[in-house]
Write a protein that holds these residues in place. Structure first.
Motif, PDB file in Angstrom:
ATOM      1  N   ALA A  28       0.652  -1.319   0.528  1.00  0.00           N
ATOM      2  CA  ALA A  28      -0.067  -0.004   0.271  1.00  0.00           C
ATOM      3  C   ALA A  28       0.903   1.166   0.066  1.00  0.00           C
ATOM      4  N   VAL A  29       2.330   1.169   0.138  1.00  0.00           N
ATOM      5  CA  VAL A  29       3.111   2.499  -0.345  1.00  0.00           C
ATOM      6  C   VAL A  29       3.314   2.599  -1.116  1.00  0.00           C
ATOM      7  N   THR A  30       3.025   3.929  -1.865  1.00  0.00           N
ATOM      8  CA  THR A  30       3.299   4.701  -2.506  1.00  0.00           C
ATOM      9  C   THR A  30       4.529   4.966  -3.250  1.00  0.00           C
ATOM     10  N   GLY A  31       5.563   5.535  -2.268  1.00  0.00           N
ATOM     11  CA  GLY A  31       6.566   6.141  -1.595  1.00  0.00           C
ATOM     12  C   GLY A  31       6.790   6.761  -0.789  1.00  0.00           C
ATOM     13  N   THR A  32       8.087   7.533  -0.889  1.00  0.00           N
ATOM     14  CA  THR A  32       8.048   8.103   0.696  1.00  0.00           C
ATOM     15  C   THR A  32       7.882   9.616   0.420  1.00  0.00           C
ATOM     16  N   ALA A  33       8.037   9.943   1.901  1.00  0.00           N
ATOM     17  CA  ALA A  33       7.187  11.525   1.782  1.00  0.00           C
ATOM     18  C   ALA A  33       8.805  12.577   1.604  1.00  0.00           C
ATOM     19  N   THR A  34       8.492  13.489   1.512  1.00  0.00           N
ATOM     20  CA  THR A  34       9.588  14.058   1.600  1.00  0.00           C
ATOM     21  C   THR A  34       9.700  14.952   3.167  1.00  0.00           C
ATOM     22  N   HIS A 300      21.324   8.018   2.505  1.00  0.00           N
ATOM     23  CA  HIS A 300      21.109   8.506   1.147  1.00  0.00           C
ATOM     24  C   HIS A 300      20.953   7.045   0.485  1.00  0.00           C
ATOM     25  N   ARG A 301      20.062   6.852  -0.642  1.00  0.00           N
ATOM     26  CA  ARG A 301      19.909   5.284  -1.919  1.00  0.00           C
ATOM     27  C   ARG A 301      21.657   5.211  -2.409  1.00  0.00           C
ATOM     28  N   ALA A 329      18.611  -2.995   0.280  1.00  0.00           N
ATOM     29  CA  ALA A 329      18.038  -2.434  -0.283  1.00  0.00           C
ATOM     30  C   ALA A 329      16.947  -1.739  -0.237  1.00  0.00           C
ATOM     31  N   CYS A 330      16.566  -0.676  -0.920  1.00  0.00           N
ATOM     32  CA  CYS A 330      15.830   0.324  -0.238  1.00  0.00           C
ATOM     33  C   CYS A 330      14.491   0.294  -1.339  1.00  0.00           C
ATOM     34  N   ALA A 331      13.296   1.695  -1.320  1.00  0.00           N
ATOM     35  CA  ALA A 331      12.383   1.909  -2.045  1.00  0.00           C
ATOM     36  C   ALA A 331      12.049   3.051  -1.635  1.00  0.00           C
ATOM     37  N   GLY A 332      12.875   3.882  -2.137  1.00  0.00           N
ATOM     38  CA  GLY A 332      12.819   5.771  -2.224  1.00  0.00           C
ATOM     39  C   GLY A 332      13.883   5.843  -1.072  1.00  0.00           C
ATOM     40  N   ASP A 333      13.447   7.024  -0.170  1.00  0.00           N
ATOM     41  CA  ASP A 333      14.486   7.584   0.520  1.00  0.00           C
ATOM     42  C   ASP A 333      14.628   7.040   2.019  1.00  0.00           C
ATOM     43  N   PRO A 334      15.684   6.847   2.271  1.00  0.00           N
ATOM     44  CA  PRO A 334      15.923   6.796   3.614  1.00  0.00           C
ATOM     45  C   PRO A 334      16.459   8.017   5.264  1.00  0.00           C
ATOM     46  N   ALA A 335      15.585   7.967   5.831  1.00  0.00           N
ATOM     47  CA  ALA A 335      15.224   8.652   7.132  1.00  0.00           C
ATOM     48  C   ALA A 335      16.667   8.310   8.502  1.00  0.00           C
ATOM     49  N   LEU A 336      16.472   9.640   9.297  1.00  0.00           N
ATOM     50  CA  LEU A 336      17.831   9.442  10.089  1.00  0.00           C
ATOM     51  C   LEU A 336      16.963  10.560  11.412  1.00  0.00           C
ATOM     52  N   ARG A 341      16.371   6.885  23.397  1.00  0.00           N
ATOM     53  CA  ARG A 341      17.391   6.324  24.606  1.00  0.00           C
ATOM     54  C   ARG A 341      19.124   7.280  23.343  1.00  0.00           C
ATOM     55  N   ALA A 342      18.587   8.557  22.103  1.00  0.00           N
ATOM     56  CA  ALA A 342      19.596   9.194  21.849  1.00  0.00           C
ATOM     57  C   ALA A 342      20.532   8.350  21.263  1.00  0.00           C
ATOM     58  N   ARG A 343      19.963   6.724  20.438  1.00  0.00           N
ATOM     59  CA  ARG A 343      20.880   6.622  19.308  1.00  0.00           C
ATOM     60  C   ARG A 343      20.290   6.840  18.638  1.00  0.00           C
ATOM     61  N   VAL A 344      21.136   6.451  17.453  1.00  0.00           N
ATOM     62  CA  VAL A 344      20.930   7.274  15.657  1.00  0.00           C
ATOM     63  C   VAL A 344      20.211   6.085  15.452  1.00  0.00           C
ATOM     64  N   VAL A 345      19.209   7.024  14.963  1.00  0.00           N
ATOM     65  CA  VAL A 345      18.467   5.929  14.080  1.00  0.00           C
ATOM     66  C   VAL A 345      18.266   5.681  11.963  1.00  0.00           C
ATOM     67  N   VAL A 346      18.302   4.995  11.245  1.00  0.00           N
ATOM     68  CA  VAL A 346      18.465   4.772  10.096  1.00  0.00           C
ATOM     69  C   VAL A 346      17.042   3.852   9.796  1.00  0.00           C
ATOM     70  N   ALA A 347      15.970   4.132   9.042  1.00  0.00           N
ATOM     71  CA  ALA A 347      14.252   3.785   8.466  1.00  0.00           C
ATOM     72  C   ALA A 347      14.705   4.366   7.012  1.00  0.00           C
ATOM     73  N   ALA A 348      14.244   3.303   6.744  1.00  0.00           N
ATOM     74  CA  ALA A 348      13.858   3.399   5.318  1.00  0.00           C
ATOM     75  C   ALA A 348      12.690   1.462   4.799  1.00  0.00           C
ATOM     76  N   PHE A 349      12.023   1.953   3.726  1.00  0.00           N
ATOM     77  CA  PHE A 349      11.233   1.079   2.962  1.00  0.00           C
ATOM     78  C   PHE A 349      12.444   0.084   2.146  1.00  0.00           C
TER      79      PHE A 349
END
Length: 374
Positions: A28-34, A300-301, A329-336, A341-349
């Motif tokens: 159902a995900v159609t992309g990543t938001a900016t 980034h991708r 492998a990701c579709a769209g753009d990752p986020a940070l 707990r002040a840890r860096v988190v990377v998210a991607a689809f």
């Protein structure tokens, strides 16, 4: 002002229902938001957002630092062709959308819509139309994708390219009333512009154009943004990210349109080539402390299609970046983002539309744990 605006928004309309959507497939995900599509609320919980058919999807941590998540929840809004997510220092999350609606006579009406989420996991306010500055139907259809920023006093700024290639701005005034659209001019402005707020109360805009990037800045809080010098090399549209690297000073990172890799720039200085192999799409940036040093993280991708993460000393980018290919492998753009707990988190689809996150481990430097599906 922010408190008054929040109360005024509450009086203007009811919140849009947020429906649990456990049966919604990842496809159902159609992309990543900016913008900032991975946010941290006042309670420390992370929330991720993605555009979907008929609206947007939302995932929320069940407690600060995870690892559990709830969602996806559905926030319904029809006709979105573009979604930008913007968060202010007050942690309120603002959604800006470009909407197309077909009328009974077949004409397509385009406007910009805005909604707010005040707390993690809570309902989203009613979507409010901010209109379209063009009255002629043909020009109105060519109005561009919005971007925005929230000043330190809570004022919301919305920017978008107009049909003639100039830059338009609309901002929230006192008491929650929106000022009319203002023409900031410019030429050949394209979709994929970036707006950012500084801690001293100002807003800046960096916009891709033909052969260069156009830069607008405020001389002081609430001032009308004015053009600065054009910046080269030209950025790939949608790739620009801004990060406050010193009080009141933004550093811009983008992908060179000519294909030579990353570039960074601070107003008043020269653009610095950083190399690398970024692919299409946006760069995400985050400032963090690593082993006692002030560092900048970039994600980034990459050209290979996988999420790449780079680290450098803040405002010492020319000394080099240290890159890691995460292998996802990701579709769209990752986020940070930083988690509770002040840890860096990377998210991607991933290519199947499943949201995945990787968190910083307690090892020296920036070492990420395994990607976990949400």
């Amino acid at each position: 002002m922010r408190g008054r605006s929040a109360r005024a928004a509450s009086r203007r309309g009811s919140a849009v229902p947020v429906a649990a959507a456990a049966s919604v497939p990842p496809s159902a995900v159609t992309g990543t938001a900016t913008g900032t599509w991975l946010t941290r609320g006042k309670d420390g919980r992370l929330t991720a957002y993605a555009p979907a058919a008929g609206g947007l999807l939302r995932w929320t941590e069940t407690r600060p630092g995870g690892p559990g998540w709830s969602g996806p929840d559905v926030v319904e809004v029809a006709g979105l062709t573009h979604l930008a997510v913007v968060q202010g220092a007050d942690t309120y999350v603002h959604f800006l959308g470009r909407r197309e609606r077909r009328r009974v006579n077949g004409a397509v009406e385009v406007d910009v819509v805005h909604a707010i989420q005040y707390q993690s996991g809570r309902p989203v306010t009613e979507w409010r139309s901010l209109g379209n500055p063009h009255r002629e139907p043909d020009k109105a259809r060519r109005f561009g994708a919005p971007s925005g920023a929230v000043a330190s006093d809570g004022t919301v700024y919305v920017f978008a390219p107009n049909a003639g290639g100039g830059l338009m701005m609309r901002r929230e005034g006192k008491g929650g009333r929106w000022e009319p659209w203002a023409d900031l001019r410019g030429a050949d402005v394209r979709d994929g512009l970036t707006a950012a707020a500084t801690s001293d109360g100002r807003i800046e805009v960096f916009a891709p154009a033909e052969g260069a990037a156009l830069h607008w800045f405020q001389s002081g809080p609430a001032a009308l943004p004015q053009r600065s010098h054009d910046v080269r090399p030209a950025p790939r549209a949608g790739s620009v990210a801004a990060l406050e690297t010193a009080p009141g000073r933004l550093t811009y990172f983008w992908t060179d349109a000519a294909g030579t890799g990353l570039v960074c720039h601070r107003p008043g200085g020269w653009s610095v080539p950083l190399g690398g192999t970024p692919g299409e799409g946006a760069n995400a940036v985050l400032r963090t402390a690593l082993d006692g040093y002030d560092c900048t993280v970039i994600a980034h991708r990459g050209a290979s299609g996988t999420v790449q993460v780079g680290v450098c000393a803040t405002e010492a980018e020319s000394s080099g970046l240290w890159w890691t290919d995460t292998g996802l492998a990701c579709a769209g753009d990752p986020a940070l983002a930083h988690d509770g707990r002040a840890r860096v988190v990377v998210a991607a689809f991933d290519p199947g539309g499943t949201l995945r996150v990787a968190r910083q481990t307690p090892e020296p430097g920036l070492v990420l744990g395994d990607w976990a599906p949400v």
